[in-house]
Design a protein around this motif. Structure first.
Motif, PDB file in Angstrom:
ATOM      1  N   ASP A  54      17.272  59.240  52.459  1.00 20.67           N
ATOM      2  CA  ASP A  54      17.809  59.256  53.681  1.00 20.67           C
ATOM      3  C   ASP A  54      17.179  59.206  54.592  1.00 20.67           C
ATOM      4  O   ASP A  54      17.970  59.180  55.428  1.00 20.67           O
ATOM      5  N   GLN A  55      16.112  58.791  55.084  1.00 19.95           N
ATOM      6  CA  GLN A  55      15.065  58.259  55.775  1.00 19.95           C
ATOM      7  C   GLN A  55      14.230  56.724  55.503  1.00 19.95           C
ATOM      8  O   GLN A  55      14.397  56.631  54.892  1.00 19.95           O
ATOM      9  N   GLN A  56      13.918  56.701  56.779  1.00 24.08           N
ATOM     10  CA  GLN A  56      13.325  55.148  57.363  1.00 24.08           C
ATOM     11  C   GLN A  56      12.210  55.566  57.358  1.00 24.08           C
ATOM     12  O   GLN A  56      11.183  56.650  58.194  1.00 24.08           O
ATOM     13  N   TYR A  57      11.098  55.090  56.249  1.00 21.81           N
ATOM     14  CA  TYR A  57       9.773  55.392  56.651  1.00 21.81           C
ATOM     15  C   TYR A  57       8.775  53.502  56.972  1.00 21.81           C
ATOM     16  O   TYR A  57       9.786  52.733  56.404  1.00 21.81           O
ATOM     17  N   PRO A  58       8.154  53.715  57.373  1.00 19.99           N
ATOM     18  CA  PRO A  58       6.906  52.215  57.804  1.00 19.99           C
ATOM     19  C   PRO A  58       6.421  52.088  55.962  1.00 19.99           C
ATOM     20  O   PRO A  58       6.364  52.480  55.367  1.00 19.99           O
ATOM     21  N   VAL A  59       6.423  51.039  56.329  1.00 15.89           N
ATOM     22  CA  VAL A  59       5.457  50.103  55.073  1.00 15.89           C
ATOM     23  C   VAL A  59       4.689  48.990  55.240  1.00 15.89           C
ATOM     24  O   VAL A  59       4.657  48.631  56.567  1.00 15.89           O
ATOM     25  N   ILE A  60       3.674  49.136  54.436  1.00 15.29           N
ATOM     26  CA  ILE A  60       2.474  48.611  54.573  1.00 15.29           C
ATOM     27  C   ILE A  60       2.419  47.989  53.310  1.00 15.29           C
ATOM     28  O   ILE A  60       2.197  48.084  52.028  1.00 15.29           O
ATOM     29  N   LEU A  61       2.725  46.041  53.298  1.00 15.42           N
ATOM     30  CA  LEU A  61       2.229  46.225  52.618  1.00 15.42           C
ATOM     31  C   LEU A  61       0.802  45.797  52.053  1.00 15.42           C
ATOM     32  O   LEU A  61      -0.253  44.516  52.804  1.00 15.42           O
ATOM     33  N   PHE A  62       0.499  45.669  50.625  1.00 18.84           N
ATOM     34  CA  PHE A  62      -1.188  45.004  50.627  1.00 18.84           C
ATOM     35  C   PHE A  62      -1.197  44.267  49.738  1.00 18.84           C
ATOM     36  O   PHE A  62      -0.965  43.697  48.904  1.00 18.84           O
ATOM     37  N   LEU A  63      -2.583  42.940  50.464  1.00 22.28           N
ATOM     38  CA  LEU A  63      -2.311  41.617  49.453  1.00 22.28           C
ATOM     39  C   LEU A  63      -3.774  42.109  48.625  1.00 22.28           C
ATOM     40  O   LEU A  63      -5.105  41.532  49.508  1.00 22.28           O
ATOM     41  N   HIS A  64      -4.179  42.374  47.439  1.00 21.63           N
ATOM     42  CA  HIS A  64      -5.449  42.131  47.280  1.00 21.63           C
ATOM     43  C   HIS A  64      -6.625  41.004  47.382  1.00 21.63           C
ATOM     44  O   HIS A  64      -5.553  39.679  47.172  1.00 21.63           O
ATOM     45  N   TYR A 143      12.896  46.018  49.042  1.00 27.42           N
ATOM     46  CA  TYR A 143      13.293  47.673  50.278  1.00 27.42           C
ATOM     47  C   TYR A 143      13.816  47.709  51.607  1.00 27.42           C
ATOM     48  O   TYR A 143      14.560  48.746  51.141  1.00 27.42           O
ATOM     49  N   ILE A 144      13.633  46.554  52.231  1.00 28.07           N
ATOM     50  CA  ILE A 144      14.237  46.795  53.539  1.00 28.07           C
ATOM     51  C   ILE A 144      15.889  47.050  53.186  1.00 28.07           C
ATOM     52  O   ILE A 144      16.486  47.967  54.082  1.00 28.07           O
ATOM     53  N   ALA A 145      16.145  45.810  52.474  1.00 32.56           N
ATOM     54  CA  ALA A 145      17.756  45.862  51.895  1.00 32.56           C
ATOM     55  C   ALA A 145      18.549  47.010  51.142  1.00 32.56           C
ATOM     56  O   ALA A 145      19.648  48.336  50.976  1.00 32.56           O
ATOM     57  N   LYS A 146      17.296  48.117  50.676  1.00 35.39           N
ATOM     58  CA  LYS A 146      17.345  50.113  50.625  1.00 35.39           C
ATOM     59  C   LYS A 146      18.022  50.732  51.582  1.00 35.39           C
ATOM     60  O   LYS A 146      18.359  51.441  51.611  1.00 35.39           O
ATOM     61  N   GLY A 147      17.913  50.350  53.032  1.00 29.89           N
ATOM     62  CA  GLY A 147      17.569  50.957  54.041  1.00 29.89           C
ATOM     63  C   GLY A 147      16.716  51.874  53.813  1.00 29.89           C
ATOM     64  O   GLY A 147      16.796  53.049  54.880  1.00 29.89           O
ATOM     65  N   ILE A 148      15.978  52.234  53.270  1.00 28.25           N
ATOM     66  CA  ILE A 148      14.369  53.380  53.643  1.00 28.25           C
ATOM     67  C   ILE A 148      13.075  53.061  54.068  1.00 28.25           C
ATOM     68  O   ILE A 148      12.020  53.453  54.441  1.00 28.25           O
TER      69      ILE A 148
END
Length: 261
Positions: A54-64, A143-148
């Motif tokens: 029920d909280q929102q967090y930063p997201v790190i997208l990591f591309l190898h 993931y954005i659509a999940k509201g988190i």
């Protein structure tokens, strides 16, 4: 009803908090995402140790990088996985880390690889998004659509092929990412000249890179700076293509990201 909902969310938080957290890349969950067109993308995801839905967090997208392509859904964490998942970093910088895996013989972004000695990579000014990168963007959107997700704190980073993919995705979606850290990558300079987004860049490269010419990062830095973009660049003397080791060891590698919204 409000009390019941509060109890439900507390229970969910407790459930996630007691889930085993190894403090290394073993903490990443194995997942597979199916895009709207049916394309299947393997990825790993790391939730913060005390994650609460029920909280929102930063997201790190990591591309190898290119060497970690495949279908095992493991190799993409070979470089950086332990760093992102360490107890210290997740305590100071709790974030959802998404690490997709590019299949063998495919690429994050379009570019022409050198075929003869002395040739350099060529990055096109205009090219359609690759099917793999399109799936990555759709995955992030899910993931954005999940509201988190805290949509003001979405970050992207990548090494080598992933550094090139980082430049590519930021140029395609200039208002999506708060900060980007491409490592030993490269980009078409005209695209960077035309960049009008608010994404901040921190670029890293080894001065003696024998795989991806360091001049790509030097030129990217100068071009973005002239375009008025918030950008910094660090070059490592005597370092070959493994400059991600140096970048990941920077004391402010994650701190710099998290200062941007």
């Amino acid at each position: 009803m409000k009390t019941l909902n509060s109890f439900f969310f507390v229970a969910l938080c407790l459930l996630f908090s007691i889930t085993s957290y190894a403090g290394d890349k073993a903490s990443f969950l194995k997942k597979q995402f199916t895009a709207a067109n049916g394309y299947k993308l393997n990825y790993r995801v790391l939730y913060p140790e005390n994650y609460c839905p029920d909280q929102q967090y930063p997201v790190i997208l990591f591309l190898h990088g290119a060497g970690e392509r495949g279908d095992d859904n493991e190799a993409q964490l070979f470089h950086g996985g332990d760093m992102f998942a360490s107890y210290t970093n997740q305590s100071k910088y709790p974030a959802i880390v998404i690490a997709p895996q590019c299949p063998k013989d495919l690429w994050w972004s379009s570019y022409q690889r050198p075929e003869k000695e002395g040739e350099k990579r060529y990055y096109p000014t205009v090219a359609p998004i690759t099917k793999t990168m399109a799936a990555v963007k759709e995955l992030l959107d899910s993931y954005i659509a999940k509201g988190i997700v805290d949509t003001k704190r979405i970050y992207i980073t990548g090494l080598s092929m992933g550094g090139m993919g980082t430049f590519d995705l930021v140029c395609r979606y200039p208002n999506l990412f708060a900060a980007a850290t491409p490592i030993c990558g490269g980009a078409n300079l005209q695209r960077l000249t035309n960049f009008k987004g608010k994404t901040a860049f921190s670029i890293y490269h080894g001065a003696d890179d024998s795989v991806v010419d360091v001049q790509f990062s030097r030129d990217a830095y100068e071009t973005l700076k002239k375009a008025g973009v918030d950008v910094r660049y660090k070059e490592y003397p005597g370092v070959d293509h493994n400059s991600w080791d140096n970048a990941f060891a920077e004391p402010d590698y994650l701190d710099w990201m998290f200062r941007h919204k």
